[in-house]
Design a protein around this motif. Sequence first.
Motif, PDB file in Angstrom:
ATOM      1  N   PHE A  82     -59.881 -37.636  -9.633  1.00  0.00           N
ATOM      2  CA  PHE A  82     -61.177 -37.823  -8.748  1.00  0.00           C
ATOM      3  C   PHE A  82     -61.413 -36.099  -8.816  1.00  0.00           C
ATOM      4  CE2 PHE A  82     -59.200 -41.749  -7.448  1.00  0.00           C
ATOM      5  CZ  PHE A  82     -60.188 -42.462  -7.360  1.00  0.00           C
ATOM      6  N   GLY A  83     -62.411 -35.963  -8.675  1.00  0.00           N
ATOM      7  CA  GLY A  83     -63.133 -34.214  -8.379  1.00  0.00           C
ATOM      8  C   GLY A  83     -64.046 -34.035  -7.405  1.00  0.00           C
ATOM      9  N   ALA A  84     -63.782 -33.021  -6.694  1.00  0.00           N
ATOM     10  CA  ALA A  84     -65.051 -32.695  -5.861  1.00  0.00           C
ATOM     11  C   ALA A  84     -65.049 -31.127  -5.578  1.00  0.00           C
ATOM     12  CB  ALA A  84     -64.622 -33.286  -4.393  1.00  0.00           C
ATOM     13  N   ASP A  85     -65.614 -30.536  -4.998  1.00  0.00           N
ATOM     14  CA  ASP A  85     -65.801 -29.194  -4.795  1.00  0.00           C
ATOM     15  C   ASP A  85     -64.690 -28.837  -4.217  1.00  0.00           C
ATOM     16  OD1 ASP A  85     -67.033 -26.849  -5.165  1.00  0.00           O
ATOM     17  OD2 ASP A  85     -67.950 -26.772  -3.264  1.00  0.00           O
ATOM     18  N   GLY A  86     -64.044 -27.918  -5.365  1.00  0.00           N
ATOM     19  CA  GLY A  86     -62.705 -26.975  -4.952  1.00  0.00           C
ATOM     20  C   GLY A  86     -61.421 -28.049  -4.928  1.00  0.00           C
ATOM     21  N   GLN A  87     -61.525 -29.085  -5.284  1.00  0.00           N
ATOM     22  CA  GLN A  87     -60.110 -29.968  -5.296  1.00  0.00           C
ATOM     23  C   GLN A  87     -60.310 -31.187  -6.193  1.00  0.00           C
ATOM     24  OE1 GLN A  87     -59.875 -32.287  -1.448  1.00  0.00           O
ATOM     25  NE2 GLN A  87     -62.024 -32.019  -0.977  1.00  0.00           N
ATOM     26  N   THR A  88     -59.184 -31.691  -6.818  1.00  0.00           N
ATOM     27  CA  THR A  88     -58.949 -32.927  -7.363  1.00  0.00           C
ATOM     28  C   THR A  88     -57.859 -33.522  -7.010  1.00  0.00           C
ATOM     29  OG1 THR A  88     -57.524 -31.890  -9.171  1.00  0.00           O
ATOM     30  CG2 THR A  88     -59.497 -31.605  -9.567  1.00  0.00           C
ATOM     31  N   LEU A  89     -58.045 -34.908  -7.086  1.00  0.00           N
ATOM     32  CA  LEU A  89     -56.978 -36.056  -6.634  1.00  0.00           C
ATOM     33  C   LEU A  89     -56.549 -36.653  -7.923  1.00  0.00           C
ATOM     34  CD1 LEU A  89     -55.247 -37.595  -4.325  1.00  0.00           C
ATOM     35  CD2 LEU A  89     -57.362 -38.846  -4.254  1.00  0.00           C
ATOM     36  N   THR A  90     -55.118 -36.722  -8.087  1.00  0.00           N
ATOM     37  CA  THR A  90     -54.697 -37.667  -9.289  1.00  0.00           C
ATOM     38  C   THR A  90     -53.872 -38.649  -8.783  1.00  0.00           C
ATOM     39  OG1 THR A  90     -54.652 -35.746 -10.413  1.00  0.00           O
ATOM     40  CG2 THR A  90     -53.516 -37.473 -11.488  1.00  0.00           C
ATOM     41  N   ILE A  91     -54.354 -39.989  -9.370  1.00  0.00           N
ATOM     42  CA  ILE A  91     -53.361 -41.070  -8.759  1.00  0.00           C
ATOM     43  C   ILE A  91     -52.957 -41.603 -10.079  1.00  0.00           C
ATOM     44  CG2 ILE A  91     -53.315 -43.377  -7.909  1.00  0.00           C
ATOM     45  CD1 ILE A  91     -55.865 -42.325  -6.057  1.00  0.00           C
ATOM     46  N   ARG A  92     -51.571 -41.549 -10.460  1.00  0.00           N
ATOM     47  CA  ARG A  92     -50.815 -41.931 -11.630  1.00  0.00           C
ATOM     48  C   ARG A  92     -49.964 -43.278 -11.490  1.00  0.00           C
ATOM     49  NH1 ARG A  92     -49.661 -38.958 -16.939  1.00  0.00           N
ATOM     50  NH2 ARG A  92     -47.884 -40.359 -17.550  1.00  0.00           N
ATOM     51  N   HIS A  93     -49.968 -43.851 -12.502  1.00  0.00           N
ATOM     52  CA  HIS A  93     -48.869 -45.020 -12.594  1.00  0.00           C
ATOM     53  C   HIS A  93     -48.346 -45.073 -13.973  1.00  0.00           C
ATOM     54  CE1 HIS A  93     -47.283 -49.186 -13.394  1.00  0.00           C
ATOM     55  NE2 HIS A  93     -46.629 -48.923 -12.222  1.00  0.00           N
ATOM     56  N   ASP A  94     -47.089 -45.165 -14.173  1.00  0.00           N
ATOM     57  CA  ASP A  94     -46.331 -45.430 -15.434  1.00  0.00           C
ATOM     58  C   ASP A  94     -45.225 -46.620 -15.198  1.00  0.00           C
ATOM     59  OD1 ASP A  94     -46.524 -42.604 -16.392  1.00  0.00           O
ATOM     60  OD2 ASP A  94     -46.136 -42.085 -14.517  1.00  0.00           O
TER      61      ASP A  94
END
Length: 265
Positions: free
Chosen positions: A220-232
């Motif tokens: 996910f991306g927004a002004d000045g930040q990203t959020l990463t959600i990951r599964h393996d």
Amino acid sequence: MKTIKVAIAGPRGRMGKEAVALASNEESFELVSALDHKNEGKNLSDLGFTDVDATVFTDIEQCLIESKPDVLIDLTTPEVGFKHAKTALLNGVRPVVGTTGFTKEQLDELKQMAEEKGLGCIIAPNFAIGAVLMMKFSQMAAKYFSDVEIIEMHHDQKLDAPSGTAVKTAEMINENRENKSQGHPNEKETMAGARGADLDGMHIHSVRLPGLIAHQQVLFGADGQTLTIRHDSYNRQSFMSGVKVSVETVMKLDTLVYGLENILD
Ligand SMILES: NC(=O)C1=CN([C@@H]2O[C@H](COP(=O)(O)OP(=O)(O)OC[C@H]3O[C@@H](n4cnc5c(N)ncnc54)[C@H](OP(=O)(O)O)[C@@H]3O)[C@@H](O)[C@H]2O)C=CC1
Ligand SMILES: O=C(O)C1=N[C@H](C(=O)O)C[C@H](O)C1
């Protein structure tokens, strides 16, 4: 507790082998047969499965009529899996389908059939609890971030792209995401496919490499930040607790459920 009689379609496959081990080791399950497209009349014990006694059928109707399973677990290919699920419902057997790549029309057809028959049917694009949480967390995040790209990464023997998990993730995100087309309005691919698949303006990228099993990153991306959600998933054992709970739950359902998130407490 009553024993649940289980048949497995695709027993020699990567997932099928794990499901055979689950169904033969689980006390409340009885593995009554296997459905293959080879090895008619053989027993799984002839095919390298030690201490497993289940006849192999190549004809689905014969398999269902002669071995009388309560549940058919399907882990095959999209075309075959759809036919198996349909035939199971027509013969009063509840399908638990892990096979991915079904179209929306196929899902609708199976839903209607399950309702007409009053039979449970579970279609789960991903049986791993961590993957289900990744999808749910992504759905939550989409309320606050409307720009998102999905990168799914799988072993190079996978037939379908994008993965069933990626499609389901995008569908769940869509329930909360503001409708928008991402990227620059004038962006152009100078090489076809560079921006991946497009599901309602969201992009899905499919990576296929030897060494990988099943992995997904939702960015996910927004002004000045990203959020990463990951599964393996590092092995296919990771899917088996979801298969077990699906087999148990499908016996109590009288309709089709698409996605493990809908049956977990
Ligand atoms: N829901 C989930 O959590 C997961 C789902 N999957 C999905 O499960 C499916 C299977 O994956 P995977 O085990 O890796 O694939 P594999 O290719 O290892 O296994 C598929 C098996 O199905 C067999 N098969 C093909 N046609 C038929 C048929 N007509 N009747 C019976 N068996 C048949 C194949 O035999 P042959 O090789 O001889 O053709 C093979 O043994 C895929 O759709 C995959 O996306 C995978 C992992 C997790
Ligand atoms: O083919 C696989 O391996 C997998 N398929 C499923 C999918 O398409 O999402 C689930 C998991 O990612 C492994």
